[in-house]
Design a protein around this motif. Structure first.
Motif, mmCIF file in Angstrom:
data_model
loop_
_atom_site.group_PDB
_atom_site.id
_atom_site.type_symbol
_atom_site.label_atom_id
_atom_site.label_comp_id
_atom_site.label_asym_id
_atom_site.label_seq_id
_atom_site.Cartn_x
_atom_site.Cartn_y
_atom_site.Cartn_z
ATOM 1 N N SER A 135 47.758 7.578 48.220
ATOM 2 C CA SER A 135 46.560 6.733 48.208
ATOM 3 C C SER A 135 45.749 6.883 46.932
ATOM 4 C CB SER A 135 45.669 7.078 49.416
ATOM 5 O OG SER A 135 46.283 6.719 50.614
ATOM 6 N N GLY A 136 45.577 8.133 46.476
ATOM 7 C CA GLY A 136 44.735 8.377 45.311
ATOM 8 C C GLY A 136 45.424 8.107 44.002
ATOM 9 N N LEU A 137 46.489 8.888 43.715
ATOM 10 C CA LEU A 137 47.154 8.780 42.418
ATOM 11 C C LEU A 137 48.104 7.592 42.337
ATOM 12 C CD1 LEU A 137 47.907 12.586 41.991
ATOM 13 C CD2 LEU A 137 46.139 11.274 40.829
ATOM 14 N N GLY A 138 48.965 7.443 43.370
ATOM 15 C CA GLY A 138 49.931 6.348 43.348
ATOM 16 C C GLY A 138 49.363 5.023 43.815
ATOM 17 N N GLY A 139 48.187 5.048 44.460
ATOM 18 C CA GLY A 139 47.568 3.827 44.938
ATOM 19 C C GLY A 139 46.433 3.376 44.049
ATOM 20 N N ILE A 140 45.259 3.983 44.245
ATOM 21 C CA ILE A 140 44.051 3.534 43.548
ATOM 22 C C ILE A 140 44.158 3.709 42.031
ATOM 23 C CG2 ILE A 140 41.573 3.908 43.298
ATOM 24 C CD1 ILE A 140 41.552 4.782 46.252
ATOM 25 N N LEU A 141 44.521 4.939 41.575
ATOM 26 C CA LEU A 141 44.574 5.182 40.130
ATOM 27 C C LEU A 141 45.638 4.328 39.446
ATOM 28 C CD1 LEU A 141 44.059 9.035 39.655
ATOM 29 C CD2 LEU A 141 42.544 7.188 38.970
ATOM 30 N N TYR A 142 46.819 4.244 40.053
ATOM 31 C CA TYR A 142 47.889 3.441 39.476
ATOM 32 C C TYR A 142 47.483 1.967 39.440
ATOM 33 C CZ TYR A 142 52.693 1.760 38.698
ATOM 34 O OH TYR A 142 53.817 1.159 38.191
ATOM 35 N N ASP A 143 46.792 1.507 40.494
ATOM 36 C CA ASP A 143 46.361 0.126 40.564
ATOM 37 C C ASP A 143 45.413 -0.227 39.418
ATOM 38 O OD1 ASP A 143 47.145 -1.956 42.119
ATOM 39 O OD2 ASP A 143 45.668 -1.679 43.695
ATOM 40 N N TYR A 144 44.502 0.669 39.111
ATOM 41 C CA TYR A 144 43.440 0.359 38.149
ATOM 42 C C TYR A 144 43.692 0.907 36.736
ATOM 43 C CZ TYR A 144 40.608 -1.338 42.040
ATOM 44 O OH TYR A 144 40.155 -2.053 43.109
ATOM 45 N N PHE A 145 44.441 2.021 36.642
ATOM 46 C CA PHE A 145 44.581 2.668 35.333
ATOM 47 C C PHE A 145 46.023 2.803 34.860
ATOM 48 C CE2 PHE A 145 40.662 4.290 37.277
ATOM 49 C CZ PHE A 145 39.745 3.879 36.330
ATOM 50 N N GLY A 146 46.990 2.450 35.683
ATOM 51 C CA GLY A 146 48.379 2.473 35.255
ATOM 52 C C GLY A 146 49.094 3.785 35.528
ATOM 53 N N PHE A 147 50.407 3.765 35.312
ATOM 54 C CA PHE A 147 51.276 4.888 35.627
ATOM 55 C C PHE A 147 50.964 6.117 34.772
ATOM 56 C CE2 PHE A 147 55.254 7.248 34.975
ATOM 57 C CZ PHE A 147 55.616 7.518 36.284
ATOM 58 N N PHE A 148 50.813 5.939 33.475
ATOM 59 C CA PHE A 148 50.673 7.084 32.570
ATOM 60 C C PHE A 148 49.329 7.790 32.726
ATOM 61 C CE2 PHE A 148 53.678 4.183 30.420
ATOM 62 C CZ PHE A 148 54.793 5.010 30.467
ATOM 63 N N ASN A 149 48.274 7.048 32.950
ATOM 64 C CA ASN A 149 46.977 7.680 33.175
ATOM 65 C C ASN A 149 46.948 8.440 34.500
ATOM 66 O OD1 ASN A 149 45.730 6.833 30.773
ATOM 67 N ND2 ASN A 149 45.201 4.850 31.650
ATOM 68 N N SER A 150 47.658 7.924 35.490
ATOM 69 C CA SER A 150 47.768 8.639 36.763
ATOM 70 C C SER A 150 48.489 9.972 36.564
ATOM 71 C CB SER A 150 48.518 7.786 37.786
ATOM 72 O OG SER A 150 47.842 6.571 38.032
ATOM 73 N N CYS A 151 49.517 9.959 35.719
ATOM 74 C CA CYS A 151 50.239 11.199 35.411
ATOM 75 C C CYS A 151 49.325 12.203 34.707
ATOM 76 C CB CYS A 151 51.448 10.893 34.528
ATOM 77 S SG CYS A 151 52.783 10.040 35.378
ATOM 78 N N PHE A 152 48.458 11.723 33.848
ATOM 79 C CA PHE A 152 47.533 12.615 33.142
ATOM 80 C C PHE A 152 46.579 13.300 34.122
ATOM 81 C CE2 PHE A 152 43.505 13.465 30.974
ATOM 82 C CZ PHE A 152 43.954 14.286 29.937
ATOM 83 N N VAL A 153 46.069 12.562 35.089
ATOM 84 C CA VAL A 153 45.184 13.151 36.100
ATOM 85 C C VAL A 153 45.934 14.196 36.912
ATOM 86 C CG1 VAL A 153 43.824 12.673 38.169
ATOM 87 C CG2 VAL A 153 43.725 11.105 36.227
ATOM 88 N N GLU A 154 47.163 13.890 37.292
ATOM 89 C CA GLU A 154 47.993 14.852 38.035
ATOM 90 C C GLU A 154 48.204 16.113 37.216
ATOM 91 O OE1 GLU A 154 49.998 16.285 41.190
ATOM 92 O OE2 GLU A 154 49.719 14.123 41.242
ATOM 93 N N ALA A 155 48.443 15.971 35.922
ATOM 94 C CA ALA A 155 48.643 17.132 35.045
ATOM 95 C C ALA A 155 47.398 18.002 34.983
ATOM 96 C CB ALA A 155 49.022 16.657 33.634
ATOM 97 N N ALA A 156 46.236 17.369 34.886
ATOM 98 C CA ALA A 156 44.983 18.123 34.828
ATOM 99 C C ALA A 156 44.750 18.899 36.110
ATOM 100 C CB ALA A 156 43.813 17.168 34.565
ATOM 101 N N LEU A 157 45.021 18.290 37.253
ATOM 102 C CA LEU A 157 44.836 18.959 38.539
ATOM 103 C C LEU A 157 45.800 20.139 38.690
ATOM 104 C CD1 LEU A 157 44.424 15.830 40.861
ATOM 105 C CD2 LEU A 157 42.643 17.446 40.184
ATOM 106 N N CYS A 158 47.064 19.922 38.333
ATOM 107 C CA CYS A 158 48.054 20.994 38.438
ATOM 108 C C CYS A 158 47.725 22.146 37.484
ATOM 109 C CB CYS A 158 49.457 20.459 38.142
ATOM 110 S SG CYS A 158 50.120 19.379 39.420
ATOM 111 N N GLY A 159 47.250 21.811 36.287
ATOM 112 C CA GLY A 159 46.868 22.858 35.336
ATOM 113 C C GLY A 159 45.724 23.712 35.853
#
Length: 422
Positions: free
Chosen positions: A379-403
């Motif tokens: 819902s968050g990364l693959g839904g809302i973020l991907y919908d509004y900011f695209g695949f690569f920006n969603s990956c960046f947010v995931e990277a920041a959270l995992c880090g």
């Protein structure tokens, strides 16, 4: 006392349910997002429908903390599989309903019922099967992961094949029927004597209380591990709803072929789970969780996020390789948590909870982490973020959270001496 052969048979039959559950988790990923998009549903709505399964599982897991009954675990384990199977078949028929808000509502409702069934399966199956081999928690948990991964490996390609063979509804009929039939064999083949749960002392029964549950879920170590696992597991949900649309847009790969490209993710999970299981039993669960799990996930998502700026990475070969490494890292982040929950809880002042209840609490908490991570990813990364900011920006947010959780959990486990136990 059940014989070793009977226990092995029971373990094998129980693992078969995890195989079909893994199958059920992924068979729809290769065609469902794109088919729903053809009906006019946004990525956010599709992600939310997918996440309804895990949202219901999250609520149901919280309730399971308070109503768990060890003597009912086998029954609930098998019943959960039947519920998921019936829900799966029902979900496949909703396509015939008039499109609109009623269709979306029925999709949500069906996925919620399936999520409750999945919660029974995971929360009751893990402690029930771990009790057969209590000295090998890491290896048994790795078998769960391997079984679910084997199902997940078959899921997306099988879903694509059945979709090409018989259209949208056929995959749901086939997978649902298998999941309804298998639990009957599992119930019959399980040992009727379960010493770990039949010999609970009076004091341990008292542990199943509001105070005992609150003490466990509010423990700083439990919360630390749960946060890290939830964040890294979100990659499962993210790829479930975002990967097929991305490769269709970027590489012109349609629903009938998309399933094959999920294999690197699931094969990596299957390959590394037994290895990690052995190291967890030897006391390296903390290192596997924080370094191989959280840190490696962060590194891989950073690479995905900067792919557009690095031409030689912007191809399917590089994407499949990175996807495989993420499959390995997400497994490393989730696999040790049942053992880690027990260790961090015992390392503090709260040591009154019996082993039986602690295993159950840990299994339920692991399901909470998994469902929460899937919701965040879908819902968050693959839904809302991907919908509004695209695949690569969603990956960046995931990277920041995992880090963030890599540093946080690594420091905590090091302070507690649980990074590498001797």
């Amino acid at each position: 006392m059940a014989s070793k052969q009977r226990k092995i048979l029971a373990l094998g039959l129980g693992l078969s349910l995890y195989v079909i559950t893994g199958l059920n988790d992924t068979f729809w990923t290769s065609f469902f997002p794109t088919e729903m998009a053809k009906l006019g549903l946004s990525k956010t709505t599709i992600g939310n429908i997918a996440s309804a399964y895990d949202l219901a599982g999250l609520v149901c897991s919280l309730l399971m903390m308070f109503i768990q009954a060890p003597q009912m675990q086998l029954f609930l384990f098998c019943t959960g599989s039947v519920i998921v199977g019936v829900g799966c078949m029902t979900f496949g028929q909703l396509i015939y309903m008039p499109q609109g808000y009623i269709f979306i509502a029925m999709c949500f409702l069906t996925r919620c019922v399936m999520g409750c069934g999945s919660t029974f399966l995971w929360c009751c199956g893990a402690p029930n099967l771990i009790s057969l081999f209590p000295k090998h928690t890491g290896r048994v948990c790795s078998l769960f992961e391997s079984a679910a991964s084997a199902g997940a490996i078959l899921g997306a390609p099988l879903g694509s094949f059945l979709f090409a063979l018989g259209g949208y509804t056929l995959p749901f009929w086939v997978i649902g029927m298998i999941q309804v039939i298998l639990p009957f064999f599992c119930y019959i083949g399980h040992p009727k004597t379960k010493p770990c749960y039949n010999e609970i002392s009076t004091s341990s029964k008292k542990d199943i209380s509001k105070a005992g549950v609150v003490s466990f879920i509010s423990h700083p170590g439990v919360l630390c591990i749960a946060l890290g696992a939830t964040i890294t597991v979100s990659s499962f949900g993210f790829f479930n709803v975002a990967f097929a649309p991305y490769i269709q847009q970027q590489f012109s790969i349609g629903s009938k072929r998309a399933g094959i490209f999920f294999l690197s993710f699931t094969i990596a999970r299957l390959a590394v789970a037994p290895i990690f299981g052995c190291f967890i039993d030897k006391g390296y669960g903390g290192f596997i969780f924080s370094f191989f799990g959280c840190f490696l996930s962060a590194l891989c998502f950073i690479i995905l996020a900067i792919t557009p700026q690095i031409p030689f990475l912007n191809n399917m070969v590089a994407l499949e390789f990175i996807l495989g490494v993420i499959g390995m890292s997400s497994t490393a982040a989730f696999l040790p948590i049942i053992a880690l929950f027990q260790k961090v809880y015992r390392s503090g002042k709260d040591r009154a909870t019996s082993d039986v209840n602690l295993i159950s609490y840990s299994a339920i908490m692991s399901n909470l982490c998994f469902t929460s991570g899937i919701i965040l990813g879908q819902s968050g990364l693959g839904g809302i973020l991907y919908d509004y900011f695209g695949f690569f920006n969603s990956c960046f947010v995931e990277a920041a959270l995992c880090g963030f959780v890599a540093v946080f959990s690594g420091v905590y486990l090091s302070i507690k001496g649980l990074m590498c136990e001797k």
